[in-house]
Design an enzyme around this catalytic site. Structure first.
Site, PDB file in Angstrom:
ATOM      1  N   HIS A 145       0.642   9.051  -4.318  1.00 31.76           N
ATOM      2  CA  HIS A 145       0.719   7.816  -3.529  1.00 31.76           C
ATOM      3  C   HIS A 145      -0.172   7.858  -2.289  1.00 31.76           C
ATOM      4  O   HIS A 145      -0.282   6.856  -1.587  1.00 31.76           O
ATOM      5  CB  HIS A 145       2.171   7.548  -3.127  1.00 31.76           C
ATOM      6  CG  HIS A 145       3.040   7.174  -4.291  1.00 31.76           C
ATOM      7  ND1 HIS A 145       3.279   5.870  -4.648  1.00 31.76           N
ATOM      8  CD2 HIS A 145       3.701   7.939  -5.188  1.00 31.76           C
ATOM      9  CE1 HIS A 145       4.063   5.841  -5.718  1.00 31.76           C
ATOM     10  NE2 HIS A 145       4.329   7.090  -6.068  1.00 31.76           N
ATOM     11  N   ASP A 192      -5.824   5.294   3.788  1.00 30.16           N
ATOM     12  CA  ASP A 192      -4.517   4.963   3.223  1.00 30.16           C
ATOM     13  C   ASP A 192      -4.613   4.944   1.710  1.00 30.16           C
ATOM     14  O   ASP A 192      -5.633   4.504   1.157  1.00 30.16           O
ATOM     15  CB  ASP A 192      -4.045   3.592   3.712  1.00 30.16           C
ATOM     16  CG  ASP A 192      -2.572   3.573   4.067  1.00 30.16           C
ATOM     17  OD1 ASP A 192      -1.841   4.453   3.577  1.00 30.16           O
ATOM     18  OD2 ASP A 192      -2.152   2.692   4.834  1.00 30.16           O
TER      19      ASP A 192
END
Length: 469
Positions: free
Chosen positions: A157, A370
């Site tokens: 993730h 991110d």
């Protein structure tokens, strides 16, 4: 149909999943309810002494939750230590923040082995195992060591760094060997996949067979054959659209609207973390007010930043820095009836945030690095299509790979982000509607259900073999 076993650092029990309403918990619950299975992982509780001897099991229809409490030493070395002071900064390209020592690495390996010991007796031979995130990279290898031959998939993730950064980790080769124990490794973006493939090519004797437009690759390394593939995670678009239509009229949204007194609103929502680029974001808003003074007393910036990992020194430092910046900028520009920055160190439920997003003229999402950043997608889904706001999005967020109709910025370019805010605030309605409609087509086509089904289908079809002994 094979049973699905999901393994994650934290397990969201049914009540928590409903409160979270979106994101990973919703996707996992939907998959488990469809196939039946187990959701296994840490309970979130830290106990004195040793970690819990046996998992606590809670049955909910075809789904079983199996959770373990962690002892303080295990939590400190595995979670606070190697996971969040070594892998987290490394995977976010922050070499200067990495802490490396053998004690925390050994704790990381020990807890992964402990988790494997506790899950292995619960498994069936035809289960499919889906492991999530950087906390649990060695988990599949630990199960293989125990003779488990089930299909195993892993999804990262966070971003995945290029080999030039990854090799700063002293035992990087062990980490990638452990990752290759899975049959399917999923990433958010082609950039992440490329970093993994480049490592295999340059740092191992393995081979990479590219498939498609760099959306997937067959990897042969460390005596294993596995598939690596891009699966960009998303949101429950339809549910969030529906929620936002009513949340915009909620009591909290009305209070926010009244407090603005006709002013326009820029919003940022981020966990308080050095990867989110919050100091640069505050500086860009200051640049907007300095370069375009017509916005003074006409625009407010609301930054929601709930604290996390409050006992880690880097997080203490960034909280202090942001408080000082907000105070300085407000002191410089504020009027007796206007505070430029509203900086809140607290969390809000999804309904409240949906109402805030609905009101905001600009969504400001500018991480330095991110994995995906679902706030960008949530902001767009919550907008009124007849009068939508504008998303200003960092090129270093995984979401930028799918959301090219946003205003894409370099968060290190403070003046450039300030100019993008000016453009967003002055963009004509017709252009705003065109950009929003294009973004929504992507979000409706590739929602959280699409992500879940794409991954599970690929895991079902993934080629796999067993380690060479």
């Amino acid at each position: 149909m094979s049973r699905l076993v999901v393994v994650s650092n934290r397990v969201a029990l049914m009540e928590e999943g409903k409160q979270a309403a979106g994101g990973l918990a919703v996707a996992i619950l939907a998959a488990l309810k469809k196939t039946g299975g187990i959701w296994f992982g840490w309970s979130g509780k830290v106990v004195d002494g040793e970690s819990q001897a046996e998992p606590t099991r809670t049955d909910a229809g075809k789904l079983t939750y199996a959770t373990l409490d962690l002892g303080r030493r295990d939590h400190e070395e595995y979670y606070n230590g190697f996971a969040n002071q070594t892998l987290w900064p490394l995977f976010h390209y922050r070499l200067g923040l990495i802490s490396v020592n053998r004690r925390t690495r050994e704790g990381y390996e020990r807890v992964n082995a402990y988790f494997a010991d506790k899950l292995e007796p619960l498994l069936r031979t035809d289960d499919m195992i889906w492991v999530h995130d950087y906390h649990l990279i060695p988990f599949g290898d630990e199960l293989r060591r125990r003779g488990c031959s089930q299909r195993m998939g892993f999804f990262l993730h966070t971003p995945f760094p290029p080999p030039e950064l990854l090799t700063a980790l002293p035992n990087h080769r062990d980490l990638i060997r452990e990752l290759c124990a899975y049959d399917l490794v999923g990433f958010h973006t082609a950039t992440d996949l490329r970093g993994f493939c480049d490592y295999i090519r340059t740092e191992t004797d393995g081979t990479v067979e590219q498939r498609g437009a760099y959306g997937s690759a067959m990897i042969r390394a460390f005596g294993r054959t596995l598939m690596a593939k891009v699966f960009p995670i998303s949101i429950d678009t339809e549910a969030l659209e529906s929620l936002a239509r009513t949340a915009g009229r909620s009591r909290q949204a009305e209070r926010l609207r009244e407090s603005l007194v006709g002013r326009r609103l820029i919003i940022g929502v981020d966990r308080l973390d050095y990867s989110k680029g919050l100091p640069q974001r505050f500086a860009a808003f200051e640049q907007l007010l300095e370069s375009y003074p017509e916005h003074c007393n006409r625009v407010s910036f609301l930054q929601v930043a709930p604290p996390s990992r409050e006992d880690v020194p880097e997080y203490i430092a960034i909280r202090r820095e942001l408080s000082e910046m907000a105070g300085r900028i407000n002191g410089r520009f504020a009027e007796f009836d206007w505070q430029p920055i509203r900086y809140l160190n607290r969390s809000f439920g999804q309904r409240v945030l949906a109402g805030f997003y609905r009101l905001a003229n600009v969504g400001l999402v500018t991480p330095l690095r991110d994995g995906m950043n679902l706030v960008a997608k949530e902001y767009v889904a919550c907008q009124d299509g007849d009068n939508p706001g504008v998303l200003v999005l960092s090129q270093f967020a995984g979401a930028a790979h799918e959301m090219g109709e946003a205003l894409i910025v370099n968060p290190f370019d403070i003046e450039g982000v300030g100019d993008a805010l000016q453009r967003a605030l002055t963009m004509p309605l017709g252009e705003r509607k065109e950009r929003h409609a294009a973004l929504m087509r992507t979000l409706r086509r590739q929602d959280i259900g699409w992500w879940r089904e794409s991954y599970v289908d690929a895991l079902t079809r993934a080629p796999y073999d067993f380690p060479v002994t």
